[in-house]
Design an enzyme around this catalytic site. Structure first.
Site, PDB file in Angstrom:
ATOM      1  CE  LYS A  12       7.388 151.747  87.587  1.00  0.00           C
ATOM      2  NZ  LYS A  12       7.037 152.343  88.902  1.00  0.00           N
ATOM      3  CE1 TYR A  52       1.615 150.909  88.653  1.00  0.00           C
ATOM      4  CE2 TYR A  52       1.788 152.796  87.207  1.00  0.00           C
ATOM      5  CZ  TYR A  52       2.377 151.745  87.876  1.00  0.00           C
ATOM      6  OH  TYR A  52       3.737 151.535  87.783  1.00  0.00           O
ATOM      7  CG  PHE A  60       1.314 157.310  95.197  1.00  0.00           C
ATOM      8  CD1 PHE A  60       1.246 156.325  94.217  1.00  0.00           C
ATOM      9  CD2 PHE A  60       1.240 156.914  96.530  1.00  0.00           C
ATOM     10  CE1 PHE A  60       1.105 154.983  94.544  1.00  0.00           C
ATOM     11  CE2 PHE A  60       1.089 155.568  96.876  1.00  0.00           C
ATOM     12  CZ  PHE A  60       1.017 154.600  95.873  1.00  0.00           C
ATOM     13  NE  ARG A  88       6.307 142.247  94.611  1.00  0.00           N
ATOM     14  CZ  ARG A  88       5.907 143.483  94.319  1.00  0.00           C
ATOM     15  NH1 ARG A  88       5.608 143.834  93.082  1.00  0.00           N
ATOM     16  NH2 ARG A  88       5.802 144.378  95.278  1.00  0.00           N
ATOM     17  CB  THR A  94       8.376 150.320  96.364  1.00  0.00           C
ATOM     18  OG1 THR A  94       7.676 149.081  96.412  1.00  0.00           O
ATOM     19  CG2 THR A  94       7.630 151.294  95.479  1.00  0.00           C
ATOM     20  NE  ARG A 105      11.170 148.981  91.761  1.00  0.00           N
ATOM     21  CZ  ARG A 105      10.042 148.434  92.189  1.00  0.00           C
ATOM     22  NH1 ARG A 105      10.004 147.773  93.329  1.00  0.00           N
ATOM     23  NH2 ARG A 105       8.937 148.544  91.472  1.00  0.00           N
ATOM     24  CG  ASN A 115       9.984 152.442  91.170  1.00  0.00           C
ATOM     25  OD1 ASN A 115       9.524 152.597  90.044  1.00  0.00           O
ATOM     26  ND2 ASN A 115       9.301 151.873  92.142  1.00  0.00           N
ATOM     27  CG  HIS A 118       4.914 147.551  87.449  1.00  0.00           C
ATOM     28  ND1 HIS A 118       4.268 147.861  88.624  1.00  0.00           N
ATOM     29  CD2 HIS A 118       4.221 146.520  86.894  1.00  0.00           C
ATOM     30  CE1 HIS A 118       3.222 147.049  88.756  1.00  0.00           C
ATOM     31  NE2 HIS A 118       3.164 146.234  87.717  1.00  0.00           N
ATOM     32  CD  GLU A 129       0.405 144.173  86.887  1.00  0.00           C
ATOM     33  OE1 GLU A 129       0.084 144.828  87.897  1.00  0.00           O
ATOM     34  OE2 GLU A 129       1.590 143.844  86.664  1.00  0.00           O
TER      35      GLU A 129
HETATM   36  P1  CMP Z   1       5.206 150.138  91.083  1.00  0.00           P
HETATM   37  O1  CMP Z   1       5.788 148.830  91.480  1.00  0.00           O
HETATM   38  O2  CMP Z   1       5.152 150.445  89.633  1.00  0.00           O
HETATM   39  O3  CMP Z   1       3.709 150.249  91.684  1.00  0.00           O
HETATM   40  C1  CMP Z   1       3.111 151.487  91.953  1.00  0.00           C
HETATM   41  C2  CMP Z   1       4.075 152.612  91.949  1.00  0.00           C
HETATM   42  O4  CMP Z   1       3.683 153.760  92.652  1.00  0.00           O
HETATM   43  C3  CMP Z   1       5.367 152.207  92.615  1.00  0.00           C
HETATM   44  O5  CMP Z   1       6.043 151.290  91.792  1.00  0.00           O
HETATM   45  C4  CMP Z   1       6.054 153.549  92.813  1.00  0.00           C
HETATM   46  O6  CMP Z   1       6.855 153.931  91.708  1.00  0.00           O
HETATM   47  C5  CMP Z   1       4.873 154.521  92.898  1.00  0.00           C
HETATM   48  N1  CMP Z   1       4.766 155.200  94.195  1.00  0.00           N
HETATM   49  C6  CMP Z   1       4.822 156.509  94.395  1.00  0.00           C
HETATM   50  N2  CMP Z   1       4.673 156.823  95.687  1.00  0.00           N
HETATM   51  C7  CMP Z   1       4.520 155.657  96.345  1.00  0.00           C
HETATM   52  C8  CMP Z   1       4.336 155.315  97.718  1.00  0.00           C
HETATM   53  N3  CMP Z   1       4.277 156.238  98.686  1.00  0.00           N
HETATM   54  N4  CMP Z   1       4.222 153.998  98.030  1.00  0.00           N
HETATM   55  C9  CMP Z   1       4.272 153.041  97.068  1.00  0.00           C
HETATM   56  N5  CMP Z   1       4.447 153.323  95.740  1.00  0.00           N
HETATM   57  C10 CMP Z   1       4.578 154.613  95.386  1.00  0.00           C
END
Ligand code: CMP
Length: 136
Positions: A12, A52, A60, A88, A94, A105, A115, A118, A129
């Site tokens: 990212k 997304y 968010f 993962r 996350t 992370r 973070n 992805h 994807e």
């Molecule tokens: P990612 O794995 O890229 O998938 C969706 C992204 O939303 C996640 O990583 C986070 O960076 C972002 N995000 C922001 N706020 C939240 C939240 N409350 N819960 C989960 N993902 C979040």
């Protein structure tokens, strides 16, 4: 029986901006992944919204899409046995605050938004994807 699986990984904007892409790629390689394809790109917010889409009802969503399109990213197809689940595990939780030692992370993530990486959450989504970034 075992077979090679593919997953989609994104380094990212927060990590690319801090020049962490090489180190993060090394973590994948050290953990048995092959980087089958990769490209460094910057996407439009409208493209991030498509990527997304599963999160479109979340509070968010807009910030997330603005963020993913805010700077260059590195999209990669990673390959190994059980690539989806192993990626993962290697990424960690996350929220970097909850991520275990040794995960990407935990090591590099700044916040739940920034973070650093992805990764696809299922084999089915990995296919979608991968197609999103590497159709052509
Ligand atoms: P990612 O794995 O890229 O998938 C969706 C992204 O939303 C996640 O990583 C986070 O960076 C972002 N995000 C922001 N706020 C939240 C939240 N409350 N819960 C989960 N993902 C979040």
């Amino acid at each position: 029986m075992s077979s090679i699986e593919q997953t989609l990984s994104i380094i990212k904007p927060d990590a690319v901006e801090r020049n962490l892409d090489k180190e993060i790629k090394q973590m994948f390689i050290k953990n048995g992944f092959t980087i089958f394809k990769e490209k460094k790109i910057q996407i439009e917010k409208s493209e991030a919204e498509k990527f997304y889409k599963v999160h479109e009802t979340k509070p968010f969503y807009s910030d997330l899409c603005s963020y993913l399109s805010s700077g260059p990213i590195v999209a990669m197809i990673l390959e190994k046995e059980n690539a989806v689940i192993d990626n993962r595990k290697l990424m960690g939780a996350t929220n970097p605050k909850d991520a275990e030692d040794g995960t990407i992370r935990k090591k590099y993530g700044i916040s739940i938004d920034k973070n650093s990486v992805h990764g696809s959450d299922s084999v089915e989504n990995a296919k979608k994807e991968i197609d999103f970034f590497f159709r052509d």
